[in-house]
Design a protein around this motif. Sequence first.
Motif, PDB file in Angstrom:
ATOM      1  N   GLN A 176      39.193  37.813  29.773  1.00 30.69           N
ATOM      2  CA  GLN A 176      39.336  37.856  31.233  1.00 30.69           C
ATOM      3  C   GLN A 176      37.947  37.812  31.892  1.00 30.69           C
ATOM      4  OE1 GLN A 176      41.209  41.513  32.590  1.00 30.69           O
ATOM      5  NE2 GLN A 176      40.429  41.232  34.684  1.00 30.69           N
ATOM      6  N   ARG A 224      40.488  41.731  27.564  1.00 32.80           N
ATOM      7  CA  ARG A 224      39.538  42.082  28.638  1.00 32.80           C
ATOM      8  C   ARG A 224      38.269  41.230  28.532  1.00 32.80           C
ATOM      9  NH1 ARG A 224      42.515  43.974  32.264  1.00 32.80           N
ATOM     10  NH2 ARG A 224      43.445  46.003  31.892  1.00 32.80           N
ATOM     11  N   ARG A 254      42.465  33.599  32.962  1.00 29.76           N
ATOM     12  CA  ARG A 254      42.000  34.920  33.413  1.00 29.76           C
ATOM     13  C   ARG A 254      43.193  35.815  33.763  1.00 29.76           C
ATOM     14  NH1 ARG A 254      39.976  34.426  39.248  1.00 29.76           N
ATOM     15  NH2 ARG A 254      42.236  34.182  39.360  1.00 29.76           N
ATOM     16  N   ASP A 255      44.165  35.260  34.479  1.00 34.47           N
ATOM     17  CA  ASP A 255      45.302  36.072  34.938  1.00 34.47           C
ATOM     18  C   ASP A 255      46.199  36.522  33.786  1.00 34.47           C
ATOM     19  OD1 ASP A 255      44.256  35.602  37.392  1.00 34.47           O
ATOM     20  OD2 ASP A 255      46.020  34.620  38.239  1.00 34.47           O
ATOM     21  N   ARG A 292      44.426  39.245  31.862  1.00 31.70           N
ATOM     22  CA  ARG A 292      44.499  40.526  32.561  1.00 31.70           C
ATOM     23  C   ARG A 292      45.888  41.161  32.343  1.00 31.70           C
ATOM     24  NH1 ARG A 292      44.467  39.028  37.789  1.00 31.70           N
ATOM     25  NH2 ARG A 292      42.203  39.072  38.051  1.00 31.70           N
ATOM     26  N   ASP A 303      46.639  44.618  30.314  1.00 33.60           N
ATOM     27  CA  ASP A 303      47.406  45.709  30.932  1.00 33.60           C
ATOM     28  C   ASP A 303      48.576  46.118  30.031  1.00 33.60           C
ATOM     29  OD1 ASP A 303      45.748  45.555  33.114  1.00 33.60           O
ATOM     30  OD2 ASP A 303      47.183  44.554  34.430  1.00 33.60           O
TER      31      ASP A 303
END
Lengths: 134, 134, 134, 134
Positions: free
Chosen positions: B124, B121, B93-94, B97, B101
């Motif tokens: 995530q 996304r 997940r991290d 993300r 970004d």
Amino acid sequence: MTVVSEMLRTHPTGVGDTDETILKNCILACLECLYSCTACADACLVEPSVADLRGCIRTNLDCADVCDATVRVLSRHTGSEGDLVRRMLEACRDICRACADACERHAEMHLHCEVCALTCRRCQAACTELIATL
Amino acid sequence: MTVVSEMLRTHPTGVGDTDETILKNCILACLECLYSCTACADACLVEPSVADLRGCIRTNLDCADVCDATVRVLSRHTGSEGDLVRRMLEACRDICRACADACERHAEMHLHCEVCALTCRRCQAACTELIATL
Amino acid sequence: MTVVSEMLRTHPTGVGDTDETILKNCILACLECLYSCTACADACLVEPSVADLRGCIRTNLDCADVCDATVRVLSRHTGSEGDLVRRMLEACRDICRACADACERHAEMHLHCEVCALTCRRCQAACTELIATL
Amino acid sequence: MTVVSEMLRTHPTGVGDTDETILKNCILACLECLYSCTACADACLVEPSVADLRGCIRTNLDCADVCDATVRVLSRHTGSEGDLVRRMLEACRDICRACADACERHAEMHLHCEVCALTCRRCQAACTELIATL
């Protein structure tokens, strides 16, 4: 395998605040564990008692995959992405501990599990040591 | 790619307490993201502005490797090893993300970054949703 | 999984002389097969007749690893390195055929082997089709 | 890294007709090359002259992925699947040669490319030697 020291020393940005020796040990331990767990899963698979070794095989396979991703993340030094390195090292430390536990249960009967348990313990310790420096 | 539903449905032990639809979505999202990030790193590499895309490439490579390990761990249902699934999903997940970004910053200039940002996304969100059920 | 078409279409150099539809099908087939073989190995491992499924598990694991490397190589279009793409596709085609053969032997007893055999056959065909265009 | 010898020696079926020393050398060379190429791609990425190193980075990434799959296939000794081992070794030998060629072109300017070129040559030689025994 002196190539790890040599690559760390010749990286244009260096390894930042990371302790080079501790990082090197962790990279080597992950490579070793990736191999050892893949080989131990295969060895368990041909044992007459394979039905008793299912949990060990599964944990071996998970451990190999997590070590593989961890060594790749650790090989890149061009800017860390938040806590990714820490998160991967924690996942790696935990699966190495679980795999060492699983292999130790069969270590007296199966020499490959004895060897693999030691490799997993080394990798668990190397991850723990590197986490402590972050 | 109906094979994920079919494999989940035919696994001898089933998927335990895990919600089958949420697990399926997460497996598909990780496969998609493994591909998308590998392809986006390659696409960034040939852009004339490659020097501005170094961070994006690096994050893409990390994201592909973590998604790869995550989808492999999620494909095994024969007994979980403590918190491994949770830890891998959190790492995944991290990095998704962070990669979304990074890609979004170039999305207007580079269509492949726009596509890849959306894939990251989705992955995530799929990891976040699966973590919530554990 | 429309992301494959979208990434192929937005790659700055395009995919050269490669047929985009055939390449897309092969990438999708490799991703599907990477998942299917990892999941089938795990499913075989918990069957009561695991001792009869050793060969199938081993072939599944090899097939997942080769599909993984193949999909990564196929995701890069920035200049081919000699015959690498062809060699990887040949290795992938051959292990998919072997894995489909192994799974078919158990397809009547184990539904996951039936599903996995079909996935491997699709990937074998997709590799064969892509090789023919090189 | 004595773990490779120890795992080969403790595998229940042994390594068949394969020469244990030559197999061990090839496994070690693939592990080393998986690391070295991942690290060299990252090092190239931060060089001011990154635009001149695109081909080198791409080849590094392919080489890492092929070495990864090769070392996993070589770690399993429970019955070979036709010519899979040979095909993977040929793919690995060829990409190692291409990657050594690419790195050598920059070896005078970039020490990491010099180190990586040597690692790739060792792996190319180790694959060639193992192929000759099959």
